[in-house]
Scaffold this motif. Structure first.
Motif, PDB file in Angstrom:
ATOM      1  N   TRP A   1      50.659  39.074  72.258  1.00 23.34           N
ATOM      2  CA  TRP A   1      51.993  39.172  71.667  1.00 23.34           C
ATOM      3  C   TRP A   1      52.308  38.134  70.603  1.00 23.34           C
ATOM      4  O   TRP A   1      53.372  38.180  70.002  1.00 23.34           O
ATOM      5  CB  TRP A   1      53.046  39.124  72.774  1.00 23.34           C
ATOM      6  N   GLN A   2      51.436  37.188  70.358  1.00 23.26           N
ATOM      7  CA  GLN A   2      51.666  36.209  69.287  1.00 23.26           C
ATOM      8  C   GLN A   2      50.434  36.157  68.389  1.00 23.26           C
ATOM      9  O   GLN A   2      49.677  35.186  68.388  1.00 23.26           O
ATOM     10  CB  GLN A   2      52.002  34.826  69.863  1.00 23.26           C
ATOM     11  N   THR A   3      50.262  37.205  67.609  1.00 17.34           N
ATOM     12  CA  THR A   3      49.091  37.320  66.748  1.00 17.34           C
ATOM     13  C   THR A   3      49.220  36.428  65.520  1.00 17.34           C
ATOM     14  O   THR A   3      50.319  36.126  65.065  1.00 17.34           O
ATOM     15  CB  THR A   3      48.897  38.773  66.295  1.00 17.34           C
ATOM     16  N   ILE A   4      48.067  36.051  64.976  1.00 20.87           N
ATOM     17  CA  ILE A   4      48.033  35.311  63.709  1.00 20.87           C
ATOM     18  C   ILE A   4      47.245  36.094  62.660  1.00 20.87           C
ATOM     19  O   ILE A   4      47.105  35.647  61.529  1.00 20.87           O
ATOM     20  CB  ILE A   4      47.413  33.909  63.887  1.00 20.87           C
ATOM     21  N   ALA A   5      46.711  37.259  63.063  1.00 23.66           N
ATOM     22  CA  ALA A   5      45.932  38.092  62.151  1.00 23.66           C
ATOM     23  C   ALA A   5      46.074  39.553  62.591  1.00 23.66           C
ATOM     24  O   ALA A   5      46.649  39.857  63.639  1.00 23.66           O
ATOM     25  CB  ALA A   5      44.471  37.663  62.140  1.00 23.66           C
ATOM     26  N   ASP A   6      45.529  40.444  61.782  1.00 26.45           N
ATOM     27  CA  ASP A   6      45.634  41.880  62.021  1.00 26.45           C
ATOM     28  C   ASP A   6      44.626  42.327  63.085  1.00 26.45           C
ATOM     29  O   ASP A   6      43.415  42.156  62.923  1.00 26.45           O
ATOM     30  CB  ASP A   6      45.375  42.626  60.705  1.00 26.45           C
ATOM     31  N   ASN A   7      45.135  42.889  64.177  1.00 29.00           N
ATOM     32  CA  ASN A   7      44.243  43.374  65.225  1.00 29.00           C
ATOM     33  C   ASN A   7      43.500  44.648  64.830  1.00 29.00           C
ATOM     34  O   ASN A   7      42.675  45.151  65.595  1.00 29.00           O
ATOM     35  CB  ASN A   7      45.040  43.644  66.508  1.00 29.00           C
ATOM     36  N   GLY A   8      43.784  45.140  63.627  1.00 30.13           N
ATOM     37  CA  GLY A   8      43.112  46.343  63.158  1.00 30.13           C
ATOM     38  C   GLY A   8      41.714  46.087  62.631  1.00 30.13           C
ATOM     39  O   GLY A   8      40.990  47.034  62.308  1.00 30.13           O
ATOM     40  N   THR A   9      41.317  44.814  62.521  1.00 26.64           N
ATOM     41  CA  THR A   9      39.976  44.470  62.036  1.00 26.64           C
ATOM     42  C   THR A   9      39.274  43.589  63.058  1.00 26.64           C
ATOM     43  O   THR A   9      39.925  42.885  63.854  1.00 26.64           O
ATOM     44  CB  THR A   9      40.043  43.719  60.693  1.00 26.64           C
ATOM     45  N   ASP A  10      37.927  43.598  63.015  1.00 15.54           N
ATOM     46  CA  ASP A  10      37.153  42.753  63.933  1.00 15.54           C
ATOM     47  C   ASP A  10      37.435  41.273  63.690  1.00 15.54           C
ATOM     48  O   ASP A  10      37.541  40.483  64.629  1.00 15.54           O
ATOM     49  CB  ASP A  10      35.659  43.027  63.765  1.00 15.54           C
ATOM     50  N   ASP A  11      37.558  40.895  62.398  1.00 17.34           N
ATOM     51  CA  ASP A  11      37.835  39.493  62.079  1.00 17.34           C
ATOM     52  C   ASP A  11      39.226  39.091  62.574  1.00 17.34           C
ATOM     53  O   ASP A  11      39.409  37.982  63.080  1.00 17.34           O
ATOM     54  CB  ASP A  11      37.739  39.262  60.573  1.00 17.34           C
ATOM     55  N   GLY A  12      40.195  40.002  62.434  1.00 16.85           N
ATOM     56  CA  GLY A  12      41.541  39.721  62.922  1.00 16.85           C
ATOM     57  C   GLY A  12      41.562  39.530  64.430  1.00 16.85           C
ATOM     58  O   GLY A  12      42.220  38.611  64.950  1.00 16.85           O
ATOM     59  N   LYS A  13      40.849  40.392  65.148  1.00 13.39           N
ATOM     60  CA  LYS A  13      40.770  40.263  66.607  1.00 13.39           C
ATOM     61  C   LYS A  13      40.145  38.924  66.992  1.00 13.39           C
ATOM     62  O   LYS A  13      40.590  38.261  67.933  1.00 13.39           O
ATOM     63  CB  LYS A  13      39.939  41.415  67.192  1.00 13.39           C
ATOM     64  N   ARG A  14      39.119  38.544  66.246  1.00 16.95           N
ATOM     65  CA  ARG A  14      38.428  37.269  66.523  1.00 16.95           C
ATOM     66  C   ARG A  14      39.390  36.089  66.360  1.00 16.95           C
ATOM     67  O   ARG A  14      39.374  35.146  67.155  1.00 16.95           O
ATOM     68  CB  ARG A  14      37.227  37.120  65.596  1.00 16.95           C
ATOM     69  N   GLN A  15      40.228  36.142  65.342  1.00 18.84           N
ATOM     70  CA  GLN A  15      41.196  35.064  65.125  1.00 18.84           C
ATOM     71  C   GLN A  15      42.271  35.035  66.213  1.00 18.84           C
ATOM     72  O   GLN A  15      42.741  33.957  66.609  1.00 18.84           O
ATOM     73  CB  GLN A  15      41.857  35.224  63.761  1.00 18.84           C
ATOM     74  N   ASN A  16      42.652  36.199  66.684  1.00 14.01           N
ATOM     75  CA  ASN A  16      43.718  36.269  67.696  1.00 14.01           C
ATOM     76  C   ASN A  16      43.249  35.813  69.071  1.00 14.01           C
ATOM     77  O   ASN A  16      44.062  35.374  69.888  1.00 14.01           O
ATOM     78  CB  ASN A  16      44.271  37.691  67.774  1.00 14.01           C
ATOM     79  N   ARG A  17      41.938  35.911  69.337  1.00  7.56           N
ATOM     80  CA  ARG A  17      41.398  35.430  70.615  1.00  7.56           C
ATOM     81  C   ARG A  17      41.245  33.916  70.522  1.00  7.56           C
ATOM     82  O   ARG A  17      40.277  33.401  69.957  1.00  7.56           O
ATOM     83  CB  ARG A  17      40.040  36.084  70.904  1.00  7.56           C
ATOM     84  N   ARG A  18      42.179  33.204  71.080  1.00  6.80           N
ATOM     85  CA  ARG A  18      42.178  31.751  70.895  1.00  6.80           C
ATOM     86  C   ARG A  18      42.947  31.048  72.013  1.00  6.80           C
ATOM     87  O   ARG A  18      43.783  31.663  72.684  1.00  6.80           O
ATOM     88  CB  ARG A  18      42.828  31.385  69.553  1.00  6.80           C
TER      89      ARG A  18
END
Length: 225
Positions: free
Chosen positions: A195-212
Motif C-alpha cells: 500500500w505504500q509503493t515507490i514505483a509502478d507495480n506494472g513492471t518487474d523493476d517497479g516490483k523490485r523497488q517496492n519490495r523493501r
C-alpha cells in the motif's frame, strides 16, 4: 467646558491607542523570538541527524555493505534494504548476506551520535534547557516493511502481503536490536504490504523497488503533556 472634555477624550483615545500599539508590538516581538528559538532548536536537531548520517554513510562504505543503502531525507536518516539478495524467496527470513550486514549495521548504530545524544556535555545542556521549557527529546528507530502487489500463495502460512511485510520488518528489527544492544524502547515496527509503493507495480523493476524494508532513524523535541 465642551472643548476641555473633547481634548480630554482625544488624549484618552490617543493614550489607549498607544497602549494597543505597544501590546501589538510586544506580541509580535514575542512571536518572532519564539519562532527564532524554535528555528534554532530545529537547526540543532538537523545538525545531529546530519552528523549521524555522515557516520553511517562512512561506515557503510568502509564495511562495503551491498544490500543496505543509506540516505539523508527530510524525515531523518533512511536505511534501505532493497535487493533480491535480502530475503529468502517468498519468505520473511533474511539471507545470510543480509544477516551479516545487519549485524555490522547494529554495531554501527551503537556508536551513532543521534542514538547516544547524552554522551556529550553540550548536548545534555541543550536537552536540559529544552526540558525546562516543557520539551522532551525523542529518538526512534522505525523499521517499515513493504512488498509488491503479487498475491501470496494461498497455501503459504504468510497469508497476505501485509503479514509478509510485517514479519520482514520484525526480523530486521530483532537483528538490529540484538546487535546494537540499544534500548528496546527506541525500536518500532510497521508493515504496509503493497500500500505504500515507490514505483509502478506494472513492471518487474517497479516490483523490485517496492519490495523493501526501510529503517528510519529520526529525532525531535516533543511537547511534554
Amino acid at each position: 467646558m465642551n472643548v476641555v472634555m473633547e481634548r480630554a477624550k482625544s488624549a484618552w483615545l490617543l493614550a489607549f491607542g498607544d497602549v494597543i500599539t505597544l501590546l501589538i508590538t510586544f506580541f509580535i516581538m514575542a512571536i518572532a523570538l519564539n519562532k527564532g528559538e524554535i528555528s534554532k532548536v530545529q537547526r540543532w536537531v538537523d545538525d545531529q541527524v546530519t552528523e549521524s548520517y555522515q557516520v553511517l554513510a562512512d561506515e557503510i562504505k568502509q564495511q562495503n555493505l551491498q544490500v543496505i543503502k543509506v540516505n539523508r531525507t527530510a524525515r531523518g536518516v533512511l536505511l534501505s534494504i532493497q535487493s533480491d539478495n535480502a530475503f529468502e524467496s517468498g519468505s520473511f527470513r533474511p539471507t545470510e548476506q543480509l544477516s551479516q550486514e545487519l549485524e555490522t549495521l547494529g554495531k554501527v548504530l551503537k556508536k551513532t551520535p543521534l542514538l547516544n545524544i547524552l554522551q556529550s556535555e553540550d548536548n545534555r545542556q541543550v536537552i536540559g534547557r529544552a526540558k525546562e521549557d516543557g520539551m522532551q527529546w525523542y529518538s526512534e528507530i522505525r523499521v517499515e516493511g513493504h512488498t509488491d502487489n503479487d498475491p501470496i500463495n494461498p497455501l503459504s502460512r504468510l497469508r497476505n502481503n501485509y503479514f509478509l511485510s510485517t514479519l520482514r520488518a520484525e526480523s530486521v528489527m530483532q537483528t538490529l536490536y540484538r546487535a546494537s544492544e540499544l534500548p528496546a524502547q527506541l525500536f518500532s515496527v510497521s508493515g504496509y504490504g503493497e500500500w505504500q509503493t515507490i514505483a509502478d507495480n506494472g513492471t518487474d523493476d517497479g516490483k523490485r523497488q517496492n519490495r523493501r524494508v526501510e529503517v528510519l532513524i529520526s529525532a525531535s523535541f516533543q511537547k511534554i503533556n
